[in-house]
Structure formats: C-alpha cells, structure tokens
Write an enzyme that holds these catalytic residues in place. Structure first.
Site, mmCIF file in Angstrom:
data_model
loop_
_atom_site.group_PDB
_atom_site.id
_atom_site.type_symbol
_atom_site.label_atom_id
_atom_site.label_comp_id
_atom_site.label_asym_id
_atom_site.label_seq_id
_atom_site.Cartn_x
_atom_site.Cartn_y
_atom_site.Cartn_z
ATOM 1 N N GLU A 122 0.832 -1.217 0.000
ATOM 2 C CA GLU A 122 0.000 0.000 0.000
ATOM 3 C C GLU A 122 0.854 1.250 0.000
ATOM 4 O O GLU A 122 0.546 2.248 -0.647
ATOM 5 C CB GLU A 122 -0.959 -0.030 1.194
ATOM 6 C CG GLU A 122 -2.051 -1.079 1.010
ATOM 7 C CD GLU A 122 -2.928 -1.233 2.229
ATOM 8 O OE1 GLU A 122 -2.386 -1.415 3.344
ATOM 9 O OE2 GLU A 122 -4.158 -1.187 2.069
ATOM 10 N N GLU A 125 -3.657 -9.964 3.566
ATOM 11 C CA GLU A 125 -4.553 -9.626 4.678
ATOM 12 C C GLU A 125 -5.719 -10.597 4.819
ATOM 13 O O GLU A 125 -6.166 -10.881 5.918
ATOM 14 C CB GLU A 125 -5.108 -8.212 4.507
ATOM 15 C CG GLU A 125 -4.133 -7.115 4.848
ATOM 16 C CD GLU A 125 -3.284 -6.690 3.655
ATOM 17 O OE1 GLU A 125 -3.127 -7.477 2.696
ATOM 18 O OE2 GLU A 125 -2.765 -5.563 3.692
HETATM 19 N N1 T1G Z 1 3.341 -7.857 11.803
HETATM 20 C C1 T1G Z 1 4.038 -8.156 12.930
HETATM 21 N N2 T1G Z 1 5.033 -9.079 12.978
HETATM 22 C C2 T1G Z 1 5.327 -9.716 11.829
HETATM 23 C C3 T1G Z 1 4.640 -9.457 10.620
HETATM 24 C C4 T1G Z 1 3.613 -8.475 10.648
HETATM 25 N N3 T1G Z 1 2.941 -8.131 9.531
HETATM 26 N N4 T1G Z 1 5.177 -10.258 9.648
HETATM 27 C C5 T1G Z 1 6.144 -10.986 10.241
HETATM 28 N N5 T1G Z 1 6.234 -10.663 11.538
HETATM 29 C C6 T1G Z 1 7.186 -11.210 12.510
HETATM 30 C C7 T1G Z 1 6.900 -12.677 12.804
HETATM 31 O O1 T1G Z 1 5.919 -12.783 13.819
HETATM 32 C C8 T1G Z 1 8.258 -13.152 13.261
HETATM 33 O O2 T1G Z 1 8.432 -12.648 14.583
HETATM 34 C C9 T1G Z 1 9.226 -12.362 12.370
HETATM 35 O O3 T1G Z 1 8.487 -11.203 11.918
HETATM 36 C C10 T1G Z 1 9.699 -13.150 11.165
HETATM 37 O O4 T1G Z 1 8.502 -13.611 10.508
HETATM 38 C C11 T1G Z 1 -2.908 -1.900 6.866
HETATM 39 C C12 T1G Z 1 -3.460 -4.216 8.089
HETATM 40 C C13 T1G Z 1 6.929 -11.755 5.489
HETATM 41 C C14 T1G Z 1 6.557 -14.011 4.446
HETATM 42 O O5 T1G Z 1 0.278 -10.643 6.586
HETATM 43 O O6 T1G Z 1 3.853 -13.624 5.838
HETATM 44 O O7 T1G Z 1 -0.465 -4.811 6.478
HETATM 45 O O8 T1G Z 1 8.738 -14.883 15.713
HETATM 46 O O9 T1G Z 1 9.002 -16.040 10.900
HETATM 47 O O10 T1G Z 1 9.292 -17.094 7.522
HETATM 48 O O11 T1G Z 1 -3.446 -3.161 5.006
HETATM 49 O O12 T1G Z 1 6.480 -13.080 8.043
HETATM 50 O O13 T1G Z 1 10.735 -13.517 15.012
HETATM 51 O O14 T1G Z 1 9.265 -12.739 16.891
HETATM 52 O O15 T1G Z 1 7.154 -15.306 9.305
HETATM 53 O O16 T1G Z 1 10.844 -15.220 6.654
HETATM 54 C C15 T1G Z 1 -0.011 -7.925 6.223
HETATM 55 C C16 T1G Z 1 2.865 -11.521 7.400
HETATM 56 C C17 T1G Z 1 -0.106 -7.396 7.614
HETATM 57 C C18 T1G Z 1 2.611 -10.655 6.169
HETATM 58 C C19 T1G Z 1 8.362 -13.663 6.131
HETATM 59 N N6 T1G Z 1 1.219 -8.666 6.066
HETATM 60 N N7 T1G Z 1 4.217 -12.038 7.428
HETATM 61 O O17 T1G Z 1 8.341 -15.023 6.507
HETATM 62 O O18 T1G Z 1 9.580 -14.896 8.722
HETATM 63 S S1 T1G Z 1 -1.627 -6.553 7.929
HETATM 64 C C20 T1G Z 1 1.256 -9.996 6.297
HETATM 65 C C21 T1G Z 1 4.582 -13.100 6.645
HETATM 66 C C22 T1G Z 1 -1.495 -5.160 6.971
HETATM 67 C C23 T1G Z 1 -2.548 -3.122 6.096
HETATM 68 C C24 T1G Z 1 -2.762 -4.397 6.800
HETATM 69 C C25 T1G Z 1 5.980 -13.614 6.845
HETATM 70 C C26 T1G Z 1 6.945 -13.246 5.701
HETATM 71 P P1 T1G Z 1 9.358 -13.500 15.626
HETATM 72 P P2 T1G Z 1 8.499 -15.079 9.876
HETATM 73 P P3 T1G Z 1 9.593 -15.628 7.310
#
Ligand code: T1G
Length: 692
Positions: free
Chosen positions: A107, A127
């Site tokens: 975004e 999302e």
């Molecule tokens: N928010 C908070 N923490 C996150 C995070 C997130 N979006 N994504 C990853 N982490 C943390 C995760 O908990 C872990 O923490 C560390 O980062 C490594 O992640 C307004 C509302 C990017 C493919 O849904 O899919 O944007 O355990 O182990 O295997 O419209 O992380 O180390 O403490 O998964 O290399 C939308 C979610 C959010 C993407 C990487 N985004 N993340 O995978 O590492 S909502 C997502 C993933 C949003 C807006 C809306 C994966 C990854 P810790 P990991 P990875």
C-alpha cells in the site's frame, strides 16, 4: 537502531526502512512517524527533487505491524495519513521494491508515484489470510492501477505476484536493481506526476465481481473478509478515491474487531512462537542436520522421506523387506512425478530430488546420518530393537527419532545408552502434506536434541510443537476426549450425520466420525483396547467397537459409520443409524433430541478440559502450543484460534457452568473440571495469561 536511514545523494533523498527482520511499518517502533515526518520535510527542501523509499535487508516491507492495532483500530489511521502524504507529495516518490512487498508495504508502494522492483520482489496482499482486507488504501488504489479482475485475484487469493508479472500488469513501472535502479529513480526528477492512477472511479468490471461472488458463495467461511474486499472493490468502480477510502476504513475496522480475524491473527503469531524452545534461551549450538536416514518404507516412512526430499535433504531409506522397499520407493517417485504433472515441479528439480534418495536394506546404513527417523511397525518391542541397533551404529552426535504416534518415548529411549539424544517426531499422515509435527520430549531428551528436531521440522517447512511424553502426547490425547463425547452423543439421541454436520458447521474441517472413517476405525479400536487396560475407569461407548466388530473400518473397507460407494464420499447408512438406536435401547438410555449447540459445546469443551489438564501436567508448555496442534493437525478452524484461544474468548466461567450441567447428567464423571480452569475463573485469568 533508527527505524529509518536517511541519505541524500544529489537531488535524491534515499529513505531506507530499517526494522528487522521484515521491516514491518511499526507505529510503536517509529517507522511510520519517521517516514511521515521525513517526506513532509522533503517537500519543503529545495535540494530534494525526488524521494526514494526502500527496505533494508531481505525485504522491502512485510506490511503493517499486526501487533500495533490488536485493540486499537484507529491506530491504522497513522498509516493512512502517511500514505496520503506520499500520495499528495508534489515531488516524485519512488518505491524501490525487493523481497517481500506485502500488505501495508504494498500500500505504501501504491501511494508512491512510481514503483520499481528488483527481480526477487514478491508483491501481495495477504490480509485475507488474517481475516482482514488491505486497510491502507489497497482496495481502492489497486483496482485503479491494475483493474478489478487482477485486484480481486490478488486480494482474495492472497498470493503474491513476482516482479515480472507485476510489471506486465502495470503494478510496477520497471524491473531494475542496483545502480540501474538508482539511475532510473534519479531520472524521475524530470517526470511529470500527471500519470497518477485516477482519483475518479476505477473501470467497472461486473463480470469479475460476479465470478468472485460465486466463488465465495461456494466456500462458506467463518469470517467475512472476502465479502468485504469485494464490496470495497465494487465501490472503487462507483465512488471517488476519498469516498472509497472511507468505506474501506469502515469495513476494515469491523473485520479487525471480528472474532474470525482475532483467531487468525492469534494463529499467525502462535505458529511462529511454538518453534522457539520455551524457557531459557538456547545455551548450546543447535545441531545441524544435513543428512537423514529413515527406517521403514511404509506409508509414514515414505511420506516422511518425501517431505525431506522436498526440502532438498539427502535421505537414506532403509527397509529390510525388499517388496516393502520397492513399494515405498514407488510411492515416493509417483508423488514427485505427480508434482511435475501438476506443474508444481520441473523435470530437472524432480530428477534432482530423486537423486537425493539412497535405499539400503540394513540399519548399518544409518551410521553416518545426522538424524535417524524410525518409522517401523507400531510395536514397542520392534521399535526398541531398532533403537538398540541404532545405539550401536549411529554416530555420536546423531539424533535418534521415533515416528511413534502412541508408544512411550521413554521406553524407546531406554533401549539405548543415549536417551538424551532420543526424541519423538510424530508426523501426521500424509506426512508430506500435513504441516504439523509433534516433537515429543522424553524424560531424558536434551534441550539441544529438541532444538535440533525443531530446526529440522522448520527446515522441511512444517510446524513443530514440543509435546510431553504421555498416552496420545497432546493431539491424540485431546482427540480421545472429543471422540468420547461424540460417541456418547450417539447413544443419547444424535445420529452420525448430525454430530458431524454440527461440528463442520461450527468450523471443523471434518466431523469426528468421518475423521475416524478416514483415519481407520481399527486405529481407534486399538487405542480403546489399550486404554481399557491402562485407564479402566474411563470407558467409552460401545458403539465404535460394534462397528469395528462388523469389519467396518471406514473408507479403507468401504464402510464405517458411513458407506463410501465411490470410495471417498460418505453416505449415511441406515444400518448404522439402526444400530445406534438399537444400542441406546439395549443400554436403557432413552433417546432425546440433541441440539447442534450441545454437540459443539460437549465436543469442544471436552477438548478444552483435557487441554487444561495437559497444561497443568506440563505436557504442553503453553496454551498456544495446543492451539497450533489443533489448527494444523486436526482441522480446528484457524478463525477460532484453537481450543484454548476459543475458551479464553468464550469465557471460563461459562465453560465451567456448562461443564457442571453436563456433569449432572449421564457419564458425568468425564466432566470433572480441570483444576486449572477453576483456578482461572477464581483469579479472573485466561490461558493466555499463563506464562509457560
Ligand atoms: N506484523 C508483525 N510481525 C510480523 C509481521 C507483521 N505483519 N510479519 C512478520 N512478523 C514477525 C513474525 O511474527 C516473526 O516474529 C518475524 O516477523 C519473522 O517472521 C494496513 C493491516 C513476510 C513471508 O500478513 O507472511 O499490512 O517470531 O518467521 O518465515 O493493510 O512473516 O521472530 O518474533 O514469518 O521469513 C499484512 C505476514 C499485515 C505478512 C516472512 N502482512 N508475514 O516469513 O519470517 S496486515 C502480512 C509473513 C497489513 C494493512 C494491513 C511472513 C513473511 P518472531 P516469519 P519468514
């Protein structure tokens, strides 16, 4: 570490988001405010002609920080304000993308005037997997940029697109990296900003909207994120940007506060926390596993081999029986070839995977493996004999794992002189598909062995959860209480189809009776026979035994609770319905009408009660360990977060009240409340408050 690196190179202001590990747009860590302030300042700085935003490390940005707005939906306004400032910036803003560009990260890129992507960039809106919609303008800017059909595909499919695809659809302006990318950015200083996605409505495409509405209707879900995404995209074709953003904000807030999204967000974080050893941080070198030997080429053994090969690990498959070995190798090759046929794998990669497999017919061939996984017949003496041999031949640091699903890991370990290196790796069938592995900790299993096992499970793309050593470990132990209630409900008035339908409507992927037909009624039978000896005071209904005595073991015999005329699709069987009704009469139970609600409460609260006992005994370290097991191994709806999260949401006082009601009725002994639940009620705490 500052959340934003700021560099000026001539007229270029280069901003680098620095919030490891995945550069989430964290409000709490100051990423959003730093970006906002810097862009505003740059507008008034005559030395800046063009602004570039990029991410440090592997990814551009994985999205908003989901933790920021757990109970504060308005916090997302901070993101929206930043995106509006970028969108309205009178100087060109270029998003330099690489790695993961997800959610709020995409975004941010869409709010910029231009986007360039390195070849490794993956752009997506996941999302919907969290029960949300892109709440920072994505539902409005994306259809205006790439059209309604592609926007719906990206936001409802939740799958990222590669840089080249993104360029083809006009989502990025160029695929460049390094100095060429920087040169392209600087050249934008001369660009007109006129080429902005329209702030007027997006081009209409009612056909695409109807296709997705029909798809959504076919697969009901516990959440409404998909419907809200369609509503937002449809609005983007009618309203101007400002009006569309207002609707998006309203629907996003509703989703953020919904139970379904809370459950999905809990599941997201829980899956990542279970892989870390609870308690003291690791004070040792986690063993590296570069080669694996699997003993036993049966269904489980070959499934495990496939999972290992799919992770590009060299595997030695050991099977004493020649026919069984060739059958196992055949299953493995067939599965790999199926992936090629379905376009999931190239011929080259398939050949490379097959080349990683070596077959042997003696346990001695496991001598150099870093990890040995035993998957032989589920008999304690057979397993102990294999482990005694392994103890003699395996190299000193090797981890010795048993795939047992029901046997005592300590008894297996004490067949060796190295019980600290013995662990259970309880894969779920089919082992190459199911994500869950219970990592069973024996009394002597060392933390180093556990860490090595968890690292292996992560390496093969699965979710490992540490379980203590007891009958059924965590998953199956809880499942037996779930089944116990399902069987009694049959005696008291329900029929198989109603029990399964009630739980499937509630969200279980498959009802308990259909599940046992799929798993094999004979497996449940042997567990009940064993428990008749070890737990004589906890009898089950006789109904499942009666069905087994008819030789009806489920799908594999063409009939169990249901008939399977085509081998897969269950059909209610009047013969079984009559057996159930006859049995109630034989045991003198007057059948009654049972509500779907009672079916769900008795089956789900039975899980919760046993889960509480498991927590108290330390068989599970934390409540979310149990949740992850149930969501990933037993078809529990992720929208409800898992049995323990669900119990926290429903409220323990209510659960106690319902259990006391069940306790006053027939077979009430099974409803003795776990002391932990009573403690939670007394102290006003939840499972999540407990520190494992
Ligand atoms: N928010 C908070 N923490 C996150 C995070 C997130 N979006 N994504 C990853 N982490 C943390 C995760 O908990 C872990 O923490 C560390 O980062 C490594 O992640 C307004 C509302 C990017 C493919 O849904 O899919 O944007 O355990 O182990 O295997 O419209 O992380 O180390 O403490 O998964 O290399 C939308 C979610 C959010 C993407 C990487 N985004 N993340 O995978 O590492 S909502 C997502 C993933 C949003 C807006 C809306 C994966 C990854 P810790 P990991 P990875």
């Amino acid at each position: 570490m500052k959340p934003l690196k700021i560099e000026q190179r001539g007229c270029l202001l280069l901003l680098t988001i620095t919030n490891p590990p995945v550069n989430v747009l964290s409000i709490g860590a100051g990423v959003v405010s730093a970006l906002h302030e810097t862009v505003v300042n740059a507008v008034g700085d005559p030395s800046v002609a063009v602004i570039a935003i990029r991410g440090d490390g592997r990814d551009f940005c994985a999205g908003a920080d989901i933790k920021d707005f757990e109970n504060a939906p308005d916090e997302v306004d901070r993101l929206r304000e930043l995106f509006s400032v970028v969108d309205a910036c009178p100087k060109p803003v270029v998003a330099m993308l690489h790695g993961n560009v997800l959610g709020g990260g995409l975004e941010l890129a869409l709010a910029a005037h231009f986007r360039i992507a390195a070849p490794d960039a993956r752009l997506g809106f996941p999302e919907v997997m969290l029960g949300l919609l892109p709440g920072g303008g994505g539902t409005q800017r994306l259809p205006r940029r790439v059209g309604v059909a592609r926007a719906l595909e990206m936001m409802l499919g939740g799958k990222p697109v590669a840089a080249g695809q993104a360029a083809d659809m006009g989502l990025v302006d160029a695929v460049l990296e390094g100095e060429a990318a920087l040169a392209w950015v600087v050249a934008r200083a001369e660009s007109s900003l006129a080429d902005r996605a329209t702030t007027g409505p997006a081009a209409a495409d009612s056909a695409a909207l109807d296709v997705w509405r029909a798809k959504i209707a076919q697969r009901p879900s516990l959440g409404t994120a998909r419907e809200s995404i369609v509503a937002c995209v449809e609005a983007a074709t009618r309203l101007d940007l400002k009006q569309g953003l207002a609707l998006e904000r309203e629907l996003f807030t509703e989703l953020l506060l919904s139970e379904a999204s809370r459950g999905l967000r809990h599941s997201f974080f829980a899956e990542r926390k279970v892989g870390r050893l609870p308690g003291s941080e690791a004070k040792f070198e986690t063993p590296t596993i570069a080669s694996v030997a699997v003993i036993g080429a049966g269904t489980m053994g070959s499934g495990i081999v496939l999972a290992l090969l799919n992770a590009q690990l060299p595997v030695t498959l050991i099977e004493l029986n020649e026919n069984a070995l060739s059958a196992g190798v055949g299953r493995i090759a067939k599965a790999i070839d199926r992936d090629v046929a379905k376009g999931r794998l190239t011929n080259e990669k398939a050949a490379a995977r097959k080349a990683l497999l070596t077959t042997e017919s003696t346990v001695d061939a496991a001598a150099q493996a870093d990890l040995v996984i035993e998957a032989v017949f589920e008999d304690i003496e057979v397993k102990r004999s294999v482990f005694a041999q392994l103890d003699r031949i395996a190299k000193p640091g090797a981890i010795l794992a048993s795939n047992t699903s029901t046997l005592d890991v300590d008894r297996i370990a004490d067949a060796t002189q190295r019980p600290h290196q013995v662990v259970g790796l309880h894969f779920f069938s089919p082992a190459n598909i199911m994500r869950l592995v219970e990592v069973v900790r024996g009394a002597a299993t060392s933390a180093q062995t556990l860490a090595g096992a968890l690292a292996l499970v992560r390496k093969i793309g699965k979710v490992g959860v540490i379980a203590g050593n007891c009958d059924g470990f965590i998953g199956n132990r809880i499942f037996e209480e779930y089944l116990r209630q399902a069987y009694w409900l049959l005696e008291e008035g329900a029929l198989p189809a109603q029990v399964d339908a009630a739980l499937e409507a509630w969200g279980m992927a498959m009802g308990p009776l259909r599940t046992m037909d799929l798993a094999g009624q004979d497996i449940g039978w042997s567990i009940r026979k064993r428990r008749a000896v070890t737990q004589p005071n906890r009898p089950y209904s006789k109904i499942p035994d009666l069905i087994c005595e008819m030789g009806r073991f489920g799908q594999k015999t063409g009939a169990g609770y249901y008939r399977y005329p085509d081998g897969r699709t269950p059909e209610s069987d009047p013969e079984i319905d009559e057996l159930v009704i006859r049995h109630s009469a034989q045991i003198g139970v007057e059948r009654r009408v049972i509500s779907d609600e009672e079916i769900v409460e008795r089956c789900v609260f039975a899980m919760v009660n046993e889960g509480a006992r498991i927590l108290s005994e330390g068989i599970a370290h934390r409540s979310f360990d149990i949740d992850v097991i149930y969501v990933n191994g037993y078809g529990f709806p992720a929208e409800r977060g898992g049995p323990m999260f669900y119990a926290d949401r429903v409220g323990h006082a209510h659960i106690i009240e319902r259990m006391n009601d069940f306790r006053s009725r027939r077979e009430g002994w099974a409803w003795e409340p776990a002391p932990l639940i009573e403690w939670l009620v007394e102290h006003g705490e939840t499972f999540a408050d407990l520190k494992g």
